[in-house]
Design an enzyme around this catalytic site. Sequence first.
Site, PDB file in Angstrom:
ATOM      1  N   GLY A  61     -27.946  11.483  68.799  1.00 50.73           N
ATOM      2  CA  GLY A  61     -28.333  12.452  67.781  1.00 50.73           C
ATOM      3  C   GLY A  61     -29.694  13.097  68.012  1.00 50.73           C
ATOM      4  N   SER A 102     -33.606   5.860  54.658  1.00 54.06           N
ATOM      5  CA  SER A 102     -33.523   7.225  55.194  1.00 54.06           C
ATOM      6  C   SER A 102     -33.831   8.284  54.139  1.00 54.06           C
ATOM      7  CB  SER A 102     -32.127   7.499  55.745  1.00 54.06           C
ATOM      8  OG  SER A 102     -31.784   6.588  56.750  1.00 54.06           O
ATOM      9  N   SER A 137     -32.329   8.549 100.689  1.00 52.76           N
ATOM     10  CA  SER A 137     -32.378   8.416 102.157  1.00 52.76           C
ATOM     11  C   SER A 137     -30.987   8.072 102.713  1.00 52.76           C
ATOM     12  CB  SER A 137     -33.347   7.291 102.526  1.00 52.76           C
ATOM     13  OG  SER A 137     -32.827   6.058 102.046  1.00 52.76           O
ATOM     14  N   ALA A 171     -19.663   0.760  57.958  1.00 57.21           N
ATOM     15  CA  ALA A 171     -19.913   1.004  56.524  1.00 57.21           C
ATOM     16  C   ALA A 171     -18.952   2.056  55.964  1.00 57.21           C
ATOM     17  CB  ALA A 171     -21.358   1.478  56.327  1.00 57.21           C
ATOM     18  N   HIS A 213     -17.069  10.399  64.820  1.00 57.65           N
ATOM     19  CA  HIS A 213     -16.401   9.461  65.731  1.00 57.65           C
ATOM     20  C   HIS A 213     -15.114   9.033  65.022  1.00 57.65           C
ATOM     21  CE1 HIS A 213     -15.657   6.249  68.517  1.00 57.65           C
ATOM     22  NE2 HIS A 213     -16.015   5.278  67.689  1.00 57.65           N
ATOM     23  N   GLU A 244     -36.119   2.972  88.062  1.00 60.89           N
ATOM     24  CA  GLU A 244     -35.622   4.001  88.988  1.00 60.89           C
ATOM     25  C   GLU A 244     -34.192   4.432  88.684  1.00 60.89           C
ATOM     26  OE1 GLU A 244     -36.358   4.134  93.185  1.00 60.89           O
ATOM     27  OE2 GLU A 244     -37.935   2.630  93.012  1.00 60.89           O
ATOM     28  N   SER A 259     -31.849   3.415  50.214  1.00 60.43           N
ATOM     29  CA  SER A 259     -31.748   3.673  51.655  1.00 60.43           C
ATOM     30  C   SER A 259     -33.108   4.094  52.199  1.00 60.43           C
ATOM     31  CB  SER A 259     -30.728   4.786  51.923  1.00 60.43           C
ATOM     32  OG  SER A 259     -30.944   5.329  53.208  1.00 60.43           O
TER      33      SER A 259
HETATM   34  N1  LIG Z   1     -25.752   7.395  67.677  1.00 57.10           N
HETATM   35  C1  LIG Z   1     -25.196   8.458  68.236  1.00 57.10           C
HETATM   36  O1  LIG Z   1     -25.849   9.252  68.894  1.00 57.10           O
HETATM   37  C2  LIG Z   1     -23.732   8.753  68.078  1.00 57.10           C
HETATM   38  C3  LIG Z   1     -23.057   8.341  66.952  1.00 57.10           C
HETATM   39  N2  LIG Z   1     -21.785   8.787  66.716  1.00 57.10           N
HETATM   40  C4  LIG Z   1     -21.120   8.403  65.476  1.00 57.10           C
HETATM   41  O2  LIG Z   1     -21.857   8.939  64.381  1.00 57.10           O
HETATM   42  C5  LIG Z   1     -21.728   8.091  63.242  1.00 57.10           C
HETATM   43  C6  LIG Z   1     -23.125   7.698  62.751  1.00 57.10           C
HETATM   44  O3  LIG Z   1     -23.732   6.891  63.740  1.00 57.10           O
HETATM   45  P1  LIG Z   1     -25.328   6.849  63.915  1.00 57.10           P
HETATM   46  O4  LIG Z   1     -25.890   8.200  63.686  1.00 57.10           O
HETATM   47  O5  LIG Z   1     -25.557   6.141  65.213  1.00 57.10           O
HETATM   48  O6  LIG Z   1     -25.745   5.915  62.688  1.00 57.10           O
HETATM   49  P2  LIG Z   1     -27.200   5.321  62.380  1.00 57.10           P
HETATM   50  O7  LIG Z   1     -27.058   3.845  62.331  1.00 57.10           O
HETATM   51  O8  LIG Z   1     -28.233   5.924  63.261  1.00 57.10           O
HETATM   52  O9  LIG Z   1     -27.483   5.884  60.911  1.00 57.10           O
HETATM   53  C7  LIG Z   1     -26.669   5.558  59.833  1.00 57.10           C
HETATM   54  C8  LIG Z   1     -27.168   6.276  58.604  1.00 57.10           C
HETATM   55  O10 LIG Z   1     -26.255   6.025  57.525  1.00 57.10           O
HETATM   56  C9  LIG Z   1     -26.976   5.492  56.413  1.00 57.10           C
HETATM   57  N3  LIG Z   1     -26.094   4.634  55.664  1.00 57.10           N
HETATM   58  C10 LIG Z   1     -25.898   3.294  55.791  1.00 57.10           C
HETATM   59  N4  LIG Z   1     -24.970   2.902  54.900  1.00 57.10           N
HETATM   60  C11 LIG Z   1     -24.610   4.012  54.207  1.00 57.10           C
HETATM   61  C12 LIG Z   1     -23.719   4.253  53.140  1.00 57.10           C
HETATM   62  N5  LIG Z   1     -23.001   3.275  52.610  1.00 57.10           N
HETATM   63  N6  LIG Z   1     -23.617   5.519  52.655  1.00 57.10           N
HETATM   64  C13 LIG Z   1     -24.308   6.542  53.201  1.00 57.10           C
HETATM   65  N7  LIG Z   1     -25.179   6.368  54.214  1.00 57.10           N
HETATM   66  C14 LIG Z   1     -25.312   5.126  54.707  1.00 57.10           C
HETATM   67  C15 LIG Z   1     -28.170   4.803  57.031  1.00 57.10           C
HETATM   68  O11 LIG Z   1     -29.182   4.655  56.050  1.00 57.10           O
HETATM   69  P3  LIG Z   1     -30.345   3.536  56.170  1.00 57.10           P
HETATM   70  O12 LIG Z   1     -31.493   4.227  56.844  1.00 57.10           O
HETATM   71  O13 LIG Z   1     -30.661   3.159  54.776  1.00 57.10           O
HETATM   72  O14 LIG Z   1     -29.777   2.409  57.000  1.00 57.10           O
HETATM   73  C16 LIG Z   1     -28.534   5.805  58.109  1.00 57.10           C
HETATM   74  O15 LIG Z   1     -29.214   6.900  57.558  1.00 57.10           O
HETATM   75  C17 LIG Z   1     -20.877   6.909  63.699  1.00 57.10           C
HETATM   76  O16 LIG Z   1     -19.538   7.223  63.376  1.00 57.10           O
HETATM   77  C18 LIG Z   1     -21.077   6.899  65.221  1.00 57.10           C
HETATM   78  O17 LIG Z   1     -20.011   6.298  65.934  1.00 57.10           O
HETATM   79  C19 LIG Z   1     -21.151   9.671  67.545  1.00 57.10           C
HETATM   80  C20 LIG Z   1     -21.774  10.102  68.685  1.00 57.10           C
HETATM   81  C21 LIG Z   1     -23.064   9.595  69.085  1.00 57.10           C
HETATM   82 MG   LIG Z   2     -19.732   5.641  70.516  1.00 62.90          MG
END
Ligand SMILES: NC(=O)C1=CN([C@@H]2O[C@H](COP(=O)(O)OP(=O)(O)OC[C@H]3O[C@@H](n4cnc5c(N)ncnc54)[C@H](OP(=O)(O)O)[C@@H]3O)[C@@H](O)[C@H]2O)C=CC1
Ligand SMILES: [Mg+2]
EC number: 1.1.1.86
Length: 337
Positions: free
Chosen positions: A135, A54, A253, A86, A109, A232, A52
């Site tokens: 986030g 991340s 306005s 995923a 979520h 805007e 990953s």
């Molecule tokens: N984006 C937001 O602000 C919001 C999101 N949510 C919810 O939060 C949850 C996460 O969304 P979001 O933060 O956008 O996700 P992102 O796409 O930003 O990040 C996903 C993360 O999960 C990792 N990942 C991918 N596959 C796996 C796996 N099999 N096991 C463990 N980690 C994995 C990714 O790693 P890699 O870097 O390798 O891809 C990455 O670090 C979702 O349920 C979303 O609906 C809720 C409110 C707002």
């Molecule tokens: Mg959403």
Amino acid sequence: MSAEVFYDDDADLSLIQGRKVAVLGYGSQGHAHALSLRDSGVDVRVGLPEGSKSRAKAEEQGLRVLSPAEASAEADVIMILAPDTAQRTLYTESVEPHLTAGKALFFGHGLNIRYGFITPPADVDVAMVAPKGPGHLVRRQFVDGKGVPCLVAVEQDATGNAFALALAYAAGIGGTRAGAIRTTFKEETETDLFGEQAVLCGGASALVQTGFEVLTEAGYAPEIAYFECLHELKLIVDLMYEGGIARMRYSVSDTAEYGDYSRGPRVVDARTKEEMKKILAEIQSGEFAREWIAEDDAGRPNFTKLREQGAAHPIEETGQKLRSMMSWVDRPITETA
Ligand SMILES: NC(=O)C1=CN([C@@H]2O[C@H](COP(=O)(O)OP(=O)(O)OC[C@H]3O[C@@H](n4cnc5c(N)ncnc54)[C@H](OP(=O)(O)O)[C@@H]3O)[C@@H](O)[C@H]2O)C=CC1
Ligand SMILES: [Mg+2]
Ligand SMILES: CC[C@](O)(C(C)=O)C(=O)O
Ligand SMILES: [Mg+2]
């Protein structure tokens, strides 16, 4: 009926400080939850697959990174913040084998629980802490001593303590500084999907692109069209954010205000409302969720095509050029707080 709202004084942070938390995923939400929980004195580990991208980021930021299975085995609170698509496989392969009685399974979520893609055993708590904002803002607000409001819900209360634990978690990421609202997985999932499809992402993008097309097709300069239809918009939405639609109308306005009342309802009309109702019905019936999971299973052919089409829209080229003249707005989309 108005919603119940909980603040710092209603939450007992020690409940989550006394547990081992695994945050699975380190993207937009994952990094904000893991870092803020750690800064709130919680024992956090991050679960990410080998390979990953991340992993390096989480380690650089001082967090312990394990595989999702190792993190789930160690922890008694497991927060799933991997992409929604995923989560099913992640759950089956890495979480379920370690989800012993009395543990808690958390989500940001509700999609996978609401539509039955994940069915946890009856002897674990299942709860949601869903910040109502991206986030990176969640983390930035926490660092500034503030917070983003959160939704908190319990789907399954095996221990009798699930809501208090979820509220403690919300406190750990700054959510109860702003207010945590009690909801259900059904309400959060359906309203979140509706909001992002009809208004926030889908509705707003289509409105901006169509306005830009109308002006440029009529021969106006793309740069001027970009300012009017996209740039805007933030200024106008900021006014709504601060004081509602009334505050925005007070600030613009009288000419703009009259155009708003007399022309706006011609753009978003009864047909648009009917279409929004259809979109909501597809969400409520599970049709959207099934379509999206099938699209992902098929390798996302339609999603990829639509993403390419969106990126190729002429407004993007114009925007890139104009934003490079405005250093304060030209932030890469991956930049973190
Ligand atoms: N984006 C937001 O602000 C919001 C999101 N949510 C919810 O939060 C949850 C996460 O969304 P979001 O933060 O956008 O996700 P992102 O796409 O930003 O990040 C996903 C993360 O999960 C990792 N990942 C991918 N596959 C796996 C796996 N099999 N096991 C463990 N980690 C994995 C990714 O790693 P890699 O870097 O390798 O891809 C990455 O670090 C979702 O349920 C979303 O609906 C809720 C409110 C707002
Ligand atoms: Mg959403
Ligand atoms: C509006 C999009 C969102 O629902 C969010 C940031 O709240 C998401 O799923 O990313
Ligand atoms: Mg949302």
